[in-house]
Motif scaffolding. Structure first.
Motif, PDB file in Angstrom:
ATOM      1  N   ASN A 301       0.814  -1.217   0.000  1.00  0.00           N
ATOM      2  CA  ASN A 301       0.000   0.000   0.000  1.00  0.00           C
ATOM      3  C   ASN A 301       0.846   1.265   0.000  1.00  0.00           C
ATOM      4  O   ASN A 301       0.397   2.312  -0.493  1.00  0.00           O
ATOM      5  CB  ASN A 301      -0.948  -0.002   1.196  1.00  0.00           C
ATOM      6  N   CYS A 305      -0.984   2.830  -2.964  1.00  0.00           N
ATOM      7  CA  CYS A 305      -2.124   3.655  -2.578  1.00  0.00           C
ATOM      8  C   CYS A 305      -2.127   4.906  -3.463  1.00  0.00           C
ATOM      9  O   CYS A 305      -1.089   5.300  -4.003  1.00  0.00           O
ATOM     10  CB  CYS A 305      -2.066   4.020  -1.099  1.00  0.00           C
ATOM     11  N   TYR A 314       0.691   4.219   5.707  1.00  0.00           N
ATOM     12  CA  TYR A 314       1.291   2.895   5.524  1.00  0.00           C
ATOM     13  C   TYR A 314       2.800   2.911   5.721  1.00  0.00           C
ATOM     14  O   TYR A 314       3.450   1.876   5.583  1.00  0.00           O
ATOM     15  CB  TYR A 314       0.946   2.361   4.129  1.00  0.00           C
TER      16      TYR A 314
END
Length: 475
Positions: A301, A305, A314
């Protein structure tokens, strides 16, 4: 790889097998052994500079014993002011601390502030229990005020002593009092966490060899074309990520092997904070456990992301929890962007006094404002396929923004950072400001259009009908 990095690697590698041995120890033996091992590592690598961490711990203990009501604010002030003294000791003709001492001091600062807040919460809930004659439903609260021995044991626990992750005092006490540590998962989650470490390490060494950071500081680098200079920050951030992915995954494995931060899945644990809902063991079913409490990195992530604000969630996750709970709520501002800026300023100070930290961290609120402006003015007006394309472009720019900010983080000096950003014409700052301006223009135009439409339709008495037909909503 430097000698310091090899030492870090050796400590990380040693903590994994040692952790499994701790599962065989009783709580009192586990506590004293973890303290002695952590203190031995600290003294061996920090030498006389171990006194800095000891003074910080003793000072926090005095604050807690003197005034638990003011402990959160006083401990934050004390820890951060001592951190300033620690970084300026050479101005007082004292020896410069080792990098290992700096790592210990950084994590200890987080622990002491968190501890003071936990003790404060304990006393508040204790008074509430007495006044209401009922036990307060606090999740993960202390059952008693810790002694000086408990605080020292927590502060110098060998697990994550230099590398993290951060964990609360209550997490530490839960670890000591685990009823059946040998029955908790160990080998499988530990191997799962370290399986990518050799890959991260190999990629770090390979890319760092071909794209050394030192080249950015040379005159020859400035003679390269603009596309090469832009690409170089991508390579530098890739090296940066691989280095920390390897280190933090290894550090998490050390926690997993010892059983630290292991809770039932139904506890819904958060990285850094621990359980968020009350839970109790059910002997009729087989419990499923996780180590979310000590998870410090979500590699996938972090890379994939979409948003800048999500990327922070994260990365260094336990420290992000600390910032979110102890710094962000107390920011002297109300707007999200300003609160984020304040939090990033504190984070930069915690990392160090180098100007590059501040230049990098204080660029984050600008990027957040830019993506918020474009989301509300552009993405919200697109259909599903358009939003998908928007998100891919957003992700690409998010990664470039982090590449860009990473250069300040690793170059450290203001002159080096500004020189590099100048060589690429402050690209990401320009894009961020441009997005904010475009977002405001589009949003302003949309409001003006709605205002004109409202005036026209109101003359015919059909304002609400037209709004419904156009699917518009008043902002």
């Amino acid at each position: 790889m430097t000698g310091e990095e090899l030492v870090y690697l050796g400590v990380l590698a040693a903590t994994i097998p040692v952790g499994f041995l701790f599962r065989y120890l009783s709580p009192p033996v586990k506590q004293v052994t973890a303290l002695l091992l952590g203190l031995s590592i600290t003294i061996a690598l920090c030498h006389i500079h171990t006194l800095h961490s000891l003074v910080t711990v003793i000072g926090t203990w005095i604050i807690i014993k003197s005034s638990w009501r003011l402990a959160p604010a006083l401990s934050l002030s004390w820890s951060f002011l001592y951190l300033l003294f620690f970084r300026l000791v050479t101005n007082f003709d004292l020896p410069k601390p080792t990098p290992f001492a700096n790592a210990v001091q950084l994590l200890l600062t987080l622990k002491m502030v968190s501890l003071a807040n936990e003790v404060h919460s304990f006393h508040v809930e204790k008074k509430r229990d007495v006044s209401s004659f009922a036990k307060s439903p606090v999740i993960g609260g202390l059952s008693q005020e810790p002694s000086l021995y408990d605080i020292l044991s927590y502060s110098y626990c060998y697990v994550g002593i230099m590398t993290g992750p951060f964990f609360r005092f209550q997490t530490y006490m839960d670890w000591l009092k685990q009823p059946r540590p040998l029955a908790l998962p160990g080998w499988e989650p530990c191997l799962h966490r370290v399986k990518m470490v050799p890959v991260f390490g190999a990629l770090f060494l390979a890319v760092n060899h071909y794209f050394p950071l030192s080249y950015v500081r040379t005159d020859e680098f400035l003679d390269e074309n603009i596309f090469f200079r832009l690409f170089y920050m991508v390579a530098v951030f890739f090296v940066f990520r691989m280095r920390f992915y390897a280190a933090w995954c290894g550090a998490e494995a050390g926690c997993i092997s010892a059983g630290l931060g292991c809770y039932p899945e139904k506890a819904l644990s958060k990285p850094g904070g621990g359980p968020t809902v009350d839970y109790s063991p059910d002997p009729t079913i087989e419990e499923r456990y996780d180590f979310r409490t000590i998870q410090n990195i979500d590699c996938y992530n972090t890379d994939f992301c979409v948003k800048v604000r999500h990327g922070m969630r994260y990365w260094n996750m336990t420290v992000q929890w600390w910032l979110h709970h102890y710094i962000y709520p107390n920011a002297p501002f109300k707007s999200y962007a300003l609160r984020a800026g304040w939090t990033m300023l504190i984070s930069a100070y915690w990392h160090g006094l180098h100007a590059g930290y501040y230049l990098s961290f204080l660029t984050i609120p600008l990027c957040i404002a830019a993506e918020s402006a474009m989301e509300s003015a552009v993405r919200a007006k697109l259909g599903p396929s358009g939003q998908n394309i928007f998100d891919w472009i957003h992700w690409f720019l998010k990664m470039r923004a982090y590449d860009y900010m990473c250069m300040g983080f690793v170059l450290l000096k203001a002159s080096d950072t500004i020189n590099y950003w100048t060589s690429i014409y402050f690209t990401m700052h320009v894009i961020a400001v441009g997005c904010i301006i475009v977002g405001k223009v589009l949003k302003g135009g949309r409001r003006e259009g709605r205002r004109g439409e409202k005036e026209q339709t109101s003359e015919g008495g059909k304002t609400e009908d037209v709004k419904e037909k156009n699917g518009q909503k008043t902002e």
